[in-house]
Design a protein around this motif. Structure first.
Motif, PDB file in Angstrom:
ATOM      1  N   SER A 135      41.386 -40.324   8.412  1.00  0.00           N
ATOM      2  CA  SER A 135      40.547 -40.475   9.604  1.00  0.00           C
ATOM      3  C   SER A 135      39.291 -39.603   9.551  1.00  0.00           C
ATOM      4  O   SER A 135      38.402 -39.743  10.389  1.00  0.00           O
ATOM      5  N   LYS A 136      39.206 -38.703   8.563  1.00  0.00           N
ATOM      6  CA  LYS A 136      38.086 -37.758   8.504  1.00  0.00           C
ATOM      7  C   LYS A 136      37.031 -38.115   7.449  1.00  0.00           C
ATOM      8  O   LYS A 136      35.993 -37.470   7.383  1.00  0.00           O
ATOM      9  N   VAL A 137      37.307 -39.125   6.627  1.00  0.00           N
ATOM     10  CA  VAL A 137      36.460 -39.344   5.455  1.00  0.00           C
ATOM     11  C   VAL A 137      35.004 -39.672   5.787  1.00  0.00           C
ATOM     12  O   VAL A 137      34.103 -39.374   4.996  1.00  0.00           O
TER      13      VAL A 137
ATOM     14  N   PHE B 288      29.705 -33.700   6.688  1.00  0.00           N
ATOM     15  CA  PHE B 288      30.018 -32.448   5.991  1.00  0.00           C
ATOM     16  C   PHE B 288      31.496 -32.327   5.633  1.00  0.00           C
ATOM     17  O   PHE B 288      32.009 -31.229   5.468  1.00  0.00           O
ATOM     18  N   GLN B 289      32.167 -33.468   5.483  1.00  0.00           N
ATOM     19  CA  GLN B 289      33.560 -33.461   5.054  1.00  0.00           C
ATOM     20  C   GLN B 289      33.616 -33.704   3.554  1.00  0.00           C
ATOM     21  O   GLN B 289      33.356 -34.806   3.091  1.00  0.00           O
TER      22      GLN B 289
ATOM     23  N   LEU C 162      28.084 -35.711   2.889  1.00  0.00           N
ATOM     24  CA  LEU C 162      27.307 -36.610   3.739  1.00  0.00           C
ATOM     25  C   LEU C 162      27.243 -38.036   3.200  1.00  0.00           C
ATOM     26  O   LEU C 162      26.853 -38.953   3.920  1.00  0.00           O
ATOM     27  N   GLY C 163      27.614 -38.228   1.945  1.00  0.00           N
ATOM     28  CA  GLY C 163      27.478 -39.542   1.315  1.00  0.00           C
ATOM     29  C   GLY C 163      28.177 -40.658   2.062  1.00  0.00           C
ATOM     30  O   GLY C 163      27.603 -41.735   2.283  1.00  0.00           O
ATOM     31  N   LEU C 164      29.415 -40.426   2.480  1.00  0.00           N
ATOM     32  CA  LEU C 164      30.172 -41.464   3.185  1.00  0.00           C
ATOM     33  C   LEU C 164      29.660 -41.674   4.603  1.00  0.00           C
ATOM     34  O   LEU C 164      29.675 -42.787   5.122  1.00  0.00           O
ATOM     35  N   SER C 165      29.182 -40.591   5.245  1.00  0.00           N
ATOM     36  CA  SER C 165      28.597 -40.715   6.582  1.00  0.00           C
ATOM     37  C   SER C 165      27.330 -41.566   6.528  1.00  0.00           C
ATOM     38  O   SER C 165      27.092 -42.405   7.400  1.00  0.00           O
TER      39      SER C 165
END
Length: 280
Positions: free
Chosen positions: A224-226, A230-231, A246-249
């Motif tokens: 749920s956090k991916v 900044f994860q 930040l890539g996935l965001s």
């Protein structure tokens, strides 16, 4: 969805219009309460105006600082490149190695700054899409060509899969390529052996794209956090896995700007699959 647990099961942000006509952002929470064997849904509302104000201030600060860093960083990079090319004069091997390391770190810093600018623009809704019709298989092939050398050096296999008939989508090519790039780069980081596959499936009204790997996988608690900012979720501890988180965001923001959806399927130790859709 509301369950029988009695716990908060639904949280969402929305806007309320006050009697004065002013709109305020609120966080709505729904809970189930059982009284005398009857179930009631209780909703609570929290004014998050101050929180939003601080968040907007933070985003503006990050965007401004990142933008201002770009110019001096470009000058530093250009200066190092000129010396490496021996335009001002010759250099010895030790100097060459030191400057090469410096240039690599400048490039890494530039990537961080670009990521910060991208996420700031996405959140501020300042990204303008320049859409054109493009055949999806060409995007996949271009992505595969970009990573072919890196994949081979790591001893992995890169596969592509797409429909035999041409499938066109109306998208901002550069932005969708950024999504594919971020997902494949992420897959390579967390895959030690096996393969990575980029695929496209024609679903009629939309195209479903996916990047899957045979890597370390993501634990259930972290799924749920991916897409959070900044994860940098390490699927298992190990050196060499670095990034801004930040890539996935950014990928999520770009997909949603196109009216699509993105999600992840993974089991720890069994690999990961990121799937996103693009309306035709």
């Amino acid at each position: 969805p509301i369950t029988d647990s009695g716990q908060a099961t639904d949280k969402s942000e929305c806007t309320l219009l006050k009697a004065t006509g002013k709109s305020i952002p609120i966080l709505k929470t729904a809970n189930v309460v059982i009284i005398a064997d009857r179930k009631y849904i209780v909703e609570s509302f929290l004014d998050i105006s101050e929180h939003k104000g601080i968040e907007n201030l933070k985003n503006e600060f990050v965007s401004t600082v990142s933008h201002e860093l770009r110019t001096p960083l470009s000058i530093i990079k250009e200066g190092i490149s000129l010396i490496l090319d021996k335009i001002p004069g010759g250099i010895n091997k030790e100097q060459f190695d030191i400057l090469t390391t410096a240039k690599d770190n400048v490039n890494r810093l530039a990537k961080i700054i670009n990521d910060l600018l991208d996420i700031s623009k996405i959140e501020a809704r300042k990204v303008e899409l320049e859409k054109t019709n493009v055949e999806v298989s060409s995007l996949i092939q271009e992505t595969a060509n970009t990573f072919e050398h890196l994949v081979k050096n790591k001893g992995l296999v890169l596969k592509t899969k797409y429909p035999q008939k041409p499938v066109e989508v109306f998208v901002d090519v550069d932005k969708i390529m950024q999504v594919f790039t971020n997902l494949v780069d992420n897959a390579i980081k967390f895959t030690r052996e096996g393969c990575i596959e980029i695929s496209v499936d024609d679903k009629g009204t939309e195209v479903e794209c996916a990047v899957s790997d045979t890597g370390l996988g993501i634990s259930k608690d972290n799924l749920s956090k991916v897409f959070d900012k900044f994860q940098q979720i390490g699927r298992t501890p190990g050196p060499g896995i670095k990034g801004t988180g930040l890539g996935l965001s950014i990928a999520k923001g770009i997909v949603e700007m196109h009216g699509g959806r993105i999600w992840v399927e993974s089991k720890q130790g069994e690999g990961t699959k990121f799937i996103f859709t693009i309306p035709k």
